[in-house]
Design an enzyme around this catalytic site. Structure first.
Site, short mmCIF file in Angstrom:
data_model
loop_
_atom_site.label_atom_id
_atom_site.label_comp_id
_atom_site.label_asym_id
_atom_site.label_seq_id
_atom_site.Cartn_x
_atom_site.Cartn_y
_atom_site.Cartn_z
N GLY A 148 20.64 -40.68 2.03
CA GLY A 148 21.30 -39.43 1.49
C GLY A 148 22.21 -40.04 0.25
O GLY A 148 22.83 -41.25 0.40
N CYS A 149 22.38 -39.33 -0.71
CA CYS A 149 23.08 -39.77 -1.97
C CYS A 149 24.66 -39.87 -1.36
O CYS A 149 25.11 -41.24 -1.98
CB CYS A 149 22.90 -38.80 -3.06
SG CYS A 149 23.60 -37.17 -2.81
N ASN A 150 25.12 -38.93 -0.74
CA ASN A 150 26.52 -39.32 -0.35
C ASN A 150 26.68 -40.66 0.54
O ASN A 150 27.60 -41.45 0.64
CB ASN A 150 27.11 -38.11 0.56
CG ASN A 150 27.21 -37.03 -0.53
OD1 ASN A 150 27.24 -37.19 -1.58
ND2 ASN A 150 27.31 -35.60 0.35
#
Length: 342
Positions: A148-150
């Site tokens: 996930g980017c976060n």
């Protein structure tokens, strides 16, 4: 050698970003691209900024002949990817950009994504795609699960510190700002310009964000015991970028040294001089992540800030970085473009 590449879900933001990056890759050629509602259209119609490229016409997945395809990027929605990847040729390398294979425990997947996993055997096979920390596993993998980017942003700030034992593991606060492209390209009322511009807001408050599953999984393995961070994401009126501000207890100079030493040989992670803070504008459109450390006025506390582009280093750039390893190419190939500024 030129590797033949397929992109499933090419009409989304991460699909378009894959095309943009592969366009200048010296060893990759896109031979097939799928879309659902936009099947039959040319990429120039869907993304006019790519009209200068000679690309295959978008088609349905079932229309693609995967014979001879060396690697497939799967940029499909969560829960869709697992069903599609299960039907792909078993000897073809796959990089999945969805959440379907990020969590190793099927029960964790069911908890965070609201349904049972339908490809558990593949879930066991998948390698977590945070390149800097799983490099050798990725090199030998058939299926890689993009992060996930976060989750990636927070891990770049925290993983070396957890491994080195220089922070209090029970006192980690992660405050994160994410640009609107992280929510995808589908039409949503809360993402309309009139609804989003001129303000920003917290969401998934109180520990409900799905990327917490990745933090729990990865940090707990590193520490050898359960680690839970306090995490609040915010949606900001910007197209690209993530800025994670992490509050930790520990000596700030020691924390900076650990991060600097950990990333000294990494081509895409830049640790700034002590006291400097990164900005999303300085990594925009690139595969770089900038990390900064500052001491707090309260003794024994520090602030770690990480910035990256959610579509590049947080997703499609990371996917190509992993694909390079899987295909035996230089890890940096096609990814050393400078950030776009201003």
């Amino acid at each position: 050698m030129t590797h033949k590449i397929a992109i499933l879900g090419a009409s989304g933001y991460t699909g378009a970003e894959l095309v943009r990056l592969i366009a200048t890759h010296p060893a990759m050629e896109i031979v097939a691209m799928s879309a659902d509602r936009k099947a039959g259209q040319e990429m120039a119609e869907v993304f006019p900024h790519l009209r200068h490229l000679c690309l295959p016409t978008l088609c349905k997945i079932e229309e693609i002949d995967f014979w001879g395809v060396d690697l497939c990027f799967c940029a499909l929605p969560h829960a869709t990817s697992q069903a599609v990847i299960r039907e792909l040729p078993s000897d073809m390398k796959v990089v999945d950009l969805s959440a379907d294979f990020r969590l190793r425990d099927p029960e964790d997947y069911a908890r965070w994504y609201g349904g049972a996993h339908d490809a558990v055997e593949l879930q066991k096979e998948a390698v977590y795609g945070l390149t800097e920390f799983y490099r050798e596993d990725i090199r030998n993998a058939r299926l890689v699960a993009g992060t996930g980017c976060n989750a990636a942003t927070g891990q770049y700030a925290l993983r070396p510190l957890i491994s080195a034992g220089v922070i209090d593991l029970d006192q980690i606060i992660l405050d994160l700002k994410c640009a609107v492209s992280g929510a995808g390209r589908s039409l949503k009322e809360n993402l309309l310009h009139a609804e989003l511009s001129e303000g920003y807001h917290a969401y998934a408050v109180g520990g409900t964000h799905r990327h917490l599953g990745e933090f729990d999984q990865e940090f707990s393995v590193l520490a050898g015991r359960p680690v839970k961070v306090q995490f609040t994401p915010h949606l900001i009126p910007a197209n690209r970028g993530i800025l994670a501000t992490v509050y930790v207890q520990g000596d700030a100079k020691t924390i900076h040294k650990v991060l600097r030493d950990s990333y000294a040989q990494e081509p895409f992670v830049e640790v700034l001089p002590f006291g400097q803070a990164p900005s999303t504008r300085h990594v925009r459109g690139s595969n770089f992540c900038h990390v900064g450390v500052t001491g707090d006025r309260i003794e024994g506390r520090a602030i770690v800030i990480a910035a990256l582009d959610n579509l590049t280093k947080g997703s499609s750039g990371q996917a190509i970085q992993n694909a390079n390893l899987m295909l035996g190419e230089e890890e940096t190939s096609g990814l050393m473009l400078a950030p776009c500024f201003p």
